[in-house]
Design an enzyme around this catalytic site. Structure first.
Site, PDB file in Angstrom:
ATOM      1  N   ARG D 100       0.820  -1.219   0.000  1.00 52.82           N
ATOM      2  CA  ARG D 100       0.000   0.000   0.000  1.00 52.82           C
ATOM      3  C   ARG D 100       0.851   1.264   0.000  1.00 52.82           C
ATOM      4  O   ARG D 100       0.559   2.238  -0.699  1.00 52.82           O
ATOM      5  CB  ARG D 100      -0.971  -0.040   1.209  1.00 52.82           C
ATOM      6  CG  ARG D 100      -1.899   1.138   1.410  1.00 52.82           C
ATOM      7  CD  ARG D 100      -2.664   1.652   0.194  1.00 52.82           C
ATOM      8  NE  ARG D 100      -3.221   0.658  -0.670  1.00 52.82           N
ATOM      9  CZ  ARG D 100      -3.375   0.836  -1.984  1.00 52.82           C
ATOM     10  NH1 ARG D 100      -3.024   1.973  -2.575  1.00 52.82           N
ATOM     11  NH2 ARG D 100      -3.882  -0.120  -2.727  1.00 52.82           N
ATOM     12  N   LYS D 135       1.845  25.619  -3.671  1.00 49.00           N
ATOM     13  CA  LYS D 135       0.574  25.046  -3.180  1.00 49.00           C
ATOM     14  C   LYS D 135       0.662  23.523  -3.223  1.00 49.00           C
ATOM     15  O   LYS D 135       0.056  22.867  -4.069  1.00 49.00           O
ATOM     16  CB  LYS D 135      -0.583  25.557  -4.036  1.00 49.00           C
ATOM     17  CG  LYS D 135      -0.754  27.078  -3.945  1.00 49.00           C
ATOM     18  CD  LYS D 135      -1.910  27.606  -4.781  1.00 49.00           C
ATOM     19  CE  LYS D 135      -2.046  29.129  -4.581  1.00 49.00           C
ATOM     20  NZ  LYS D 135      -3.103  29.714  -5.422  1.00 49.00           N
ATOM     21  N   LYS D 167       4.929  40.200  -3.491  1.00 48.38           N
ATOM     22  CA  LYS D 167       3.487  40.226  -3.729  1.00 48.38           C
ATOM     23  C   LYS D 167       2.903  41.563  -3.276  1.00 48.38           C
ATOM     24  O   LYS D 167       3.611  42.421  -2.735  1.00 48.38           O
ATOM     25  CB  LYS D 167       2.829  39.070  -2.978  1.00 48.38           C
ATOM     26  CG  LYS D 167       3.347  37.715  -3.438  1.00 48.38           C
ATOM     27  CD  LYS D 167       2.401  36.607  -3.007  1.00 48.38           C
ATOM     28  CE  LYS D 167       2.940  35.268  -3.483  1.00 48.38           C
ATOM     29  NZ  LYS D 167       2.087  34.157  -3.073  1.00 48.38           N
ATOM     30  N   GLU D 197       4.917  40.307  -8.499  1.00 44.50           N
ATOM     31  CA  GLU D 197       3.556  40.046  -8.973  1.00 44.50           C
ATOM     32  C   GLU D 197       2.862  41.365  -9.271  1.00 44.50           C
ATOM     33  O   GLU D 197       2.907  42.285  -8.460  1.00 44.50           O
ATOM     34  CB  GLU D 197       2.814  39.282  -7.861  1.00 44.50           C
ATOM     35  CG  GLU D 197       1.411  38.867  -8.204  1.00 44.50           C
ATOM     36  CD  GLU D 197       0.719  38.221  -7.007  1.00 44.50           C
ATOM     37  OE1 GLU D 197       1.187  37.160  -6.541  1.00 44.50           O
ATOM     38  OE2 GLU D 197      -0.278  38.794  -6.515  1.00 44.50           O
ATOM     39  N   ASP D 219      -0.817  38.437 -12.699  1.00 45.09           N
ATOM     40  CA  ASP D 219      -1.799  37.699 -11.924  1.00 45.09           C
ATOM     41  C   ASP D 219      -3.210  37.952 -12.413  1.00 45.09           C
ATOM     42  O   ASP D 219      -3.674  39.098 -12.462  1.00 45.09           O
ATOM     43  CB  ASP D 219      -1.681  38.099 -10.440  1.00 45.09           C
ATOM     44  CG  ASP D 219      -2.419  37.125  -9.545  1.00 45.09           C
ATOM     45  OD1 ASP D 219      -2.377  35.898  -9.824  1.00 45.09           O
ATOM     46  OD2 ASP D 219      -3.040  37.593  -8.569  1.00 45.09           O
TER      47      ASP D 219
END
Lengths: 281, 281, 281, 281, 281, 281
Positions: D100, D135, D167, D197, D219
């Site tokens: 597994r 992320k 940012k 950004e 963005d």
């Protein structure tokens, strides 16, 4: 049960590092030349059930890859005083460095297996099984429970996470035995067993009436009450006696007909079995 | 001895994680509401020397920061059956979760302190001291040795690194007692003591003649031989008896005049002391 | 289920260290003065079931002790797009440093809770329960299973150690279903449940005849066969359907009358739920 | 990218220990004799890009050193449903124990590689590259980013420490885009790239005028605005589009002429690829 | 640069455990009563740049939570012999226990900051910057690089992962400088800078012609050649001199016009700065 | 002294992981094909005492098992500039990846051994020994002390736990030298040596009169006072000079007749020895 190599390596490494402290066997480093070889035999100094051989041998092989080892007995064997368990040849320095850690595991776990076996022998033929508890030495639970199984005992749950055991305080908060069992049955995962502890036959009747427990722990009951309890339960769930169990009381408890007797002393009070490493340098 | 907070936190955290397994007390999570409170008292169920209270209390405070605790007894106190050791109030769920780990430390270490104290009491007035060995449970050596000191015993070396102990195999490789001691004296750091193990009075004489040992371990000698040994040494180094020591033999050994008696059973075979947590939810 | 603080702290610390790499948020260190403060709100950017708030908040508090946080929603709440989950004020630099780790936990676990909830809603009223599997992301099993429970699902076993699941290969080695079950029943601890996987109704009959299994897993059966299976079992053990389950098939499966449906996708294929931290510096 | 053996061993060991819980595969230990052998094949159950084979194989070899393995496909290969990936022979018990964990790595990472590849295929010929983000699933970032590279994507920064990404909040504190870039250029190490950004073409113009950024992240701009942005930048720095990217929007974004498109879903929402271990005991 | 609390706590805890060995400060435990208090001042015993104060103070606070500390100087301050850096009051026993670890961090890191500062002062006004290398003491890289930045230096890459540095062996395998740079430019992530090492002006010309490097390391060139190199580069990339740099050669190197000079000695050979803890019990 | 394999592996693994950061040598991964081989020689670039070879070689073997290594010099050998220390062949990529970590250990520890040896040579024939202190680089104490022993020095205590060292503050709390020594002698384990620090000959007289110290540390005394001190002690305990020791003062101190001179600079300020890896790809 089979111990995982990963767990064995981790615990033995930890034990070796504990013994090495800042990092050396100062005596052996000063007196044993790096190239010197030695042979040794692990030998029982009293009768008992052998347990922990893989941990003991790992203490040597993790200290030095250059050991040759021959196994003469297996975990679970009843070994007699003087019997050879394993023989090894390898670097003398590393053999002396690893000796104590190897023996500390072997004597502790064999002590548990031997004590377990005495309980098991004591109730032979009763159809009852001896099992352990969570009253274990911190850090060694898996290994102690392995020793119990090697000694012929059964394992109770391994931690707080792998089975439900409802005790008096849980019942008190839930309100009643019935409510506690209903709540747990509704919320618990279906792969988890439910055990509940009772002190009296009245409580037992509540558990029986509810019908949702898999196991009932009969706490500190007399053999007479245990007998009544077993009759009341009549096979609808497993029965487990606990509390006040020792080698002189265990037979009477077993003859009550309970399925299991749990014994904390197996893991919290087993004396070490005497095993030594006889070295020939 | 004072235990380091860092070591206490590390070992208690490990024990809690061991008991939580995959990560939860499934019973308490299902039955005890998150907000419920409880009070509890740690209470001795038999007479003995208390030891490990800081570890026990840490089991609660590491599980939950919201515990209030009042200490009623200290490590080293002789507590009587029924005596309250500490009282605590806090979240019910966390109290039940931490209970077993707290007790496993407390009962194990108090067991060691209590057994040590029995040996110490047995030889009272002899001027001799009881000390421990490296025959400890892997992972707990520091804590077990702390328990020995709390019980009135002295600590032998903590590991392979902090003192020299020359045994038969070291002597065999070195060639002779004299050569072993000379070699070690020349090479060892000046902050490290030198102990050597002898089995016979002839060997002892060699050690005395050499003059470089700080301590001599008299292994498995009869009280009569120990007496002769002490006389031979005449204060020129510390004397330590070891081997075959139990509660019925220790007095005679102590009366031989040796300075120390080392007892492996203190740490490898001490039965747990019975202590419980009485909870009021 | 309640997550243990010890486990939360361990995993969040690991995640922060992973993101910090060699040890710094180089952008924030260069641009945000040490003393600057900020306020922020965790806000849902899509509808879903919130899960993992304690982990998200721990990311901030483990980075810096100086955060004040107000919780506006709880794990298990259905939150709407735009809804505020929590608000926090504290050091701007640390808020930016911890942001991504906090969100990575929150979006992943909320994604699982939300997907679980969709399955649960889909079979509403059927009396059947959705449960998870061991098909989890390495390192996050406990947390993913927590998310399943928060989403309204039940938990299957947590690992290889806490329940028995006999699969085709185990049966093949044992020789037959009957022998496998007999062997396991005899040897397994009494606190452990026994589940067995079957592919056909013939195999199911063998399991029923044997009578020792607690749960039968019905693997890859059609709803029609599942219905027959449930009838055959007739309440003598729990029934669990598995294999080929998705949101369009789950209702039919549930209506077969099985007790549980296990769904690997809950933990191995749940898309993240979109949640953001809106910061005001 | 090549994964470090040290990192593979660490993560696989962790995953095995997580699955073993208290330390055993109870089913296999009870039913599979220690000496029994087995052979198995890892086989794709759907089409996709293989990734993580070394982790999968390590799961077996860390459980038991006695496995023989033959590799039939490599990370990065497009494998078809039914295709054999690797075959192994070894101890049956350990094969079942490790199965597994091996599959959990393989199916997760192949899922990411496969999804990445779909994005890459979607924009084929555009000259643009797909890249990942931070992320990621906590604990697996390195491995997830490896899977992205195996799927044909590029890697964005690995953590907060290895590149600067300015940012909106950083700009707000610094006062302006110009000041933020000046400050960072002056203070940052010369081996670190600077990305900033922007949300609007006005902001982009400020970045262009300043001239110190290496990369500009555009963005949430429309393809039309992205096109204008690319024209404005005119090769003076790398351009990266981010926000609202999915398989149906990515082509239009790529055709705007941006150099990179970063896609969080690659690592936070990739469904597992179905791969199984077919065992012959 | 700001050090992460998580990293500080981890390294200081490790250092304290290293110094405590088996777990105690035996001297202080025997001689200082548990309740005794003390006050102390950290005082410079020579002039230098202070660095590592947070690590030093953490050594005390991790040993005991009961310390009050007043900071009188900050990392980066030039402190004079005799100047007080911080004053603390708290438990005497813990103050003595933590003293050496606190000082070991403080004197080592201040030593690095001070040496760095000497290099920085030596080239003042040249427009060139001093930077560090990966020639660091294992386990302390982040902290040593922090000390370099505190001393006024710049940081080169932190590890093998956060920037590309192409050396002679890489070039040899790739075939040529041109091929190495092309290959790296094509395959590397866009957030990673590319540096390449050259030994001759001919190699430099190849690098310039290729045009893909961000930084060129000019290895072991004479100031005269460095001057030519800077002229050749003419601002198209950063220039970094390395090799054979010491306090007597650094000025001439800086005056060649290179942007950076990397100095391994900053971290591998900086002598400790003398700082003491004056305790008042 | 022999370093434990367990300790070597742990520290080298840590160092490799530190250098790999997020987990890769990005340059070598991009430029060196997986199958390419290389040969290399570790070569001294200046004269000195070699130390740390096992750590250096472990850096390669822990990165990749496929290295063949031939040792041409041993720890403790005086190697000349240009001399080959070891030669290795193996995978080119892994050789480049491990190079810096291997050299960082080797140059640091050889630097310590070399500096130690300079002190030892300086006092040759005096009968006095050079020893180290606890002024070490956090995390490397055991290895630094090993380097001191390889350089011909002796080791002082390894931590706070393995010997007693009574300093001024301990004396102040105890009330007097006499009381401090009495208290320690009564309470300390018999395997632990007692050292006490004195600043004046008056204090020394108190120590002599008490008679319980094993070692006296004579702190910051002039050679003249040291001479008087040695005479006063007259062989009744070991004498150790400390404070203000450098290569120009050490001979005079040694000629005072003290047994040991402890030198903090050996471990806190030793410059690295220049050693390189010459690679042939």
């Amino acid at each position: 049960m089979q111990l995982s190599n990963l767990h064995i390596e981790r615990i033995v490494r930890m034990a070796l590092e504990e013994d090495l402290g800042h990092g050396q066997d100062v005596t052996s480093n000063l007196l044993i030349p790096a190239g010197a070889g030695a042979s040794g035999v692990l030998r029982a100094r009293q009768d008992g059930i052998l347990c922990g051989l893989m941990l003991a041998l790992s203490a040597f092989s993790l200290t030095d890859i250059d050991f040759d080892m021959t196994i003469e007995a297996q975990d679970g064997d009843f070994v007699k005083e003087g019997q050879i368990i394993a023989s090894l040849t390898g670097p003398a320095r590393s053999m002396l460095t690893a000796e104590r850690v190897a023996l500390n595991f072997l004597t502790h776990l064999s002590g548990i297996a031997t004590l377990t076996n005495q309980f098991v022998e004591e109730i032979k033929g009763s159809g009852c099984e001896i099992c352990d508890t969570r009253k274990t030495i911190p850090g060694l639970r898996m290994f102690q429970k392995y020793a119990v199984s090697i000694g012929g005992g059964a394992n109770h749950r391994f931690g707080l996470d792998d089975a439900i055991l409802i005790k008096d305080n849980h019942i008190a908060v839930a309100g009643s035995i019935d409510e506690a069992l209903n709540q747990v049955k509704m919320l618990a995962g279906h792969t988890v067993k439910i055990e509940i502890e009772v002190d009296t036959l009245e409580q037992l009747q509540e558990v029986i009436d509810n019908g949702k427990a898999d196991i009932v722990m009969l706490d500190n009951m007399s053999p007479a009450d245990l007998k009544k309890a077993v009759k009341m339960v009549d096979g609808r769930m497993s029965t487990e006696a606990s509390g006040g169990v020792n080698l002189s009381t265990v037979r009477a408890i077993a003859e009550s007909g309970v399925d299991y007797i749990s014994v904390g002393a197996l893991t919290h009070s087993a004396p070490a079995m005497d095993i030594a490493l006889d070295i020939d340098v």
